[in-house]
Design a protein around this motif. Structure first.
Motif, PDB file in Angstrom:
ATOM      1  N   LEU A  37      -5.972 -53.347 -19.029  1.00 38.81           N
ATOM      2  CA  LEU A  37      -5.619 -54.115 -20.210  1.00 38.81           C
ATOM      3  C   LEU A  37      -6.358 -53.556 -21.423  1.00 38.81           C
ATOM      4  O   LEU A  37      -7.566 -53.351 -21.379  1.00 38.81           O
ATOM      5  N   GLN A  42      -3.656 -55.722 -26.128  1.00 41.32           N
ATOM      6  CA  GLN A  42      -2.898 -56.497 -25.151  1.00 41.32           C
ATOM      7  C   GLN A  42      -3.626 -57.795 -24.811  1.00 41.32           C
ATOM      8  O   GLN A  42      -3.009 -58.853 -24.686  1.00 41.32           O
ATOM      9  N   THR A  62       2.595 -58.606 -21.947  1.00 43.13           N
ATOM     10  CA  THR A  62       2.115 -57.486 -22.764  1.00 43.13           C
ATOM     11  C   THR A  62       2.259 -56.170 -22.013  1.00 43.13           C
ATOM     12  O   THR A  62       2.570 -55.146 -22.615  1.00 43.13           O
ATOM     13  N   MET A  63       2.053 -56.205 -20.705  1.00 44.41           N
ATOM     14  CA  MET A  63       2.211 -54.988 -19.904  1.00 44.41           C
ATOM     15  C   MET A  63       3.682 -54.547 -19.889  1.00 44.41           C
ATOM     16  O   MET A  63       3.980 -53.359 -20.012  1.00 44.41           O
ATOM     17  N   ASN A  77       4.649 -53.150 -23.354  1.00 42.50           N
ATOM     18  CA  ASN A  77       4.020 -51.854 -23.616  1.00 42.50           C
ATOM     19  C   ASN A  77       4.546 -50.772 -22.674  1.00 42.50           C
ATOM     20  O   ASN A  77       4.136 -49.629 -22.754  1.00 42.50           O
ATOM     21  N   SER A 119       3.759 -50.420 -19.702  1.00 40.54           N
ATOM     22  CA  SER A 119       2.639 -49.977 -18.874  1.00 40.54           C
ATOM     23  C   SER A 119       2.972 -50.107 -17.394  1.00 40.54           C
ATOM     24  O   SER A 119       2.336 -49.479 -16.563  1.00 40.54           O
TER      25      SER A 119
END
Length: 154
Positions: free
Chosen positions: A33, A37, A72-73, A76, A78
Motif C-alpha cells: 500500500l 492509497q 484503491t488497489m 491503481n 496494482s
C-alpha cells in the motif's frame, strides 16, 4: 457490562492488531500500500462510517477500511490477491450468522439457569398454566396482556 466489553475489545486489539494491520496494508493487493492509497482508503472509510452513523446503520470499521484498500488497489491496477480477498469475504459472510448463533446460545443457556431472567416468563410454582402458545407448564407470562407472543421457555 459496557466496561467489560470495551476492555475485552481493547485487549484483543492490543494483542492481535499486527495481524490485521499486515493483512490490510500488505496482503490485500499484490503490491504494498502506498501513502496515497492509504490516505484515499482512510478518507473513503471515514466518509462511509460517518454516513452509516448518520443513517444509524451498524458497520465494521475493519470491513469498510479493507474494502477501501481493495478499491484503491483495483483503481491503481496494482492487482488484488484472490486468496486474501476470499478469506476476507468468507469472514464477512460468517461473522453475522456466527454472532447470531453465539448470542442466541448464550441467551438461552442463561435463561435455562435463571428462568426469571427471561423477559416474559416468571417461575410460578402454584401449578400448571398455559402460555400464549397454549402450552401447559409450571410458569406463567409476566405480562399476560401480551397474547400475541409466546412464553420464551416454550
Amino acid at each position: 457490562m459496557v466496561i467489560g466489553v470495551a476492555t475485552t475489545l481493547g485487549v484483543g486489539t492490543a494483542i492481535g492488531y499486527k495481524r490485521i494491520v499486515v493483512t490490510v496494508a500488505e496482503k490485500i493487493g499484490k503490491t504494498h500500500l502506498t501513502y496515497a492509497q492509504g490516505a484515499a482508503a482512510e478518507i473513503v472509510a471515514a466518509a462511509t462510517i460517518g454516513l452509516a452513523d448518520f443513517a444509524h446503520m451498524p458497520v465494521s470499521t475493519t470491513h469498510v477500511l479493507s474494502s477501501g484498500v481493495a478499491g484503491t488497489m483495483a483503481a491503481n491496477h496494482s492487482g488484488l490477491r484472490g486468496d486474501t480477498i476470499r478469506k476476507i469475504g468468507l469472514a464477512w459472510a460468517l461473522t453475522l450468522p456466527a454472532a447470531i448463533l453465539l448470542a442466541a446460545s448464550f441467551f438461552w443457556t442463561g435463561c435455562f439457569f435463571v428462568p426469571a431472567g427471561s423477559p416474559r416468563c416468571a417461575v410460578d410454582d402454584s401449578g400448571p398454566t398455559r402460555c400464549a402458545r397454549g402450552t401447559e407448564h409450571g410458569h406463567q407470562l409476566v405480562d399476560p396482556g401480551v397474547a400475541a407472543t409466546s412464553c420464551l421457555r416454550c
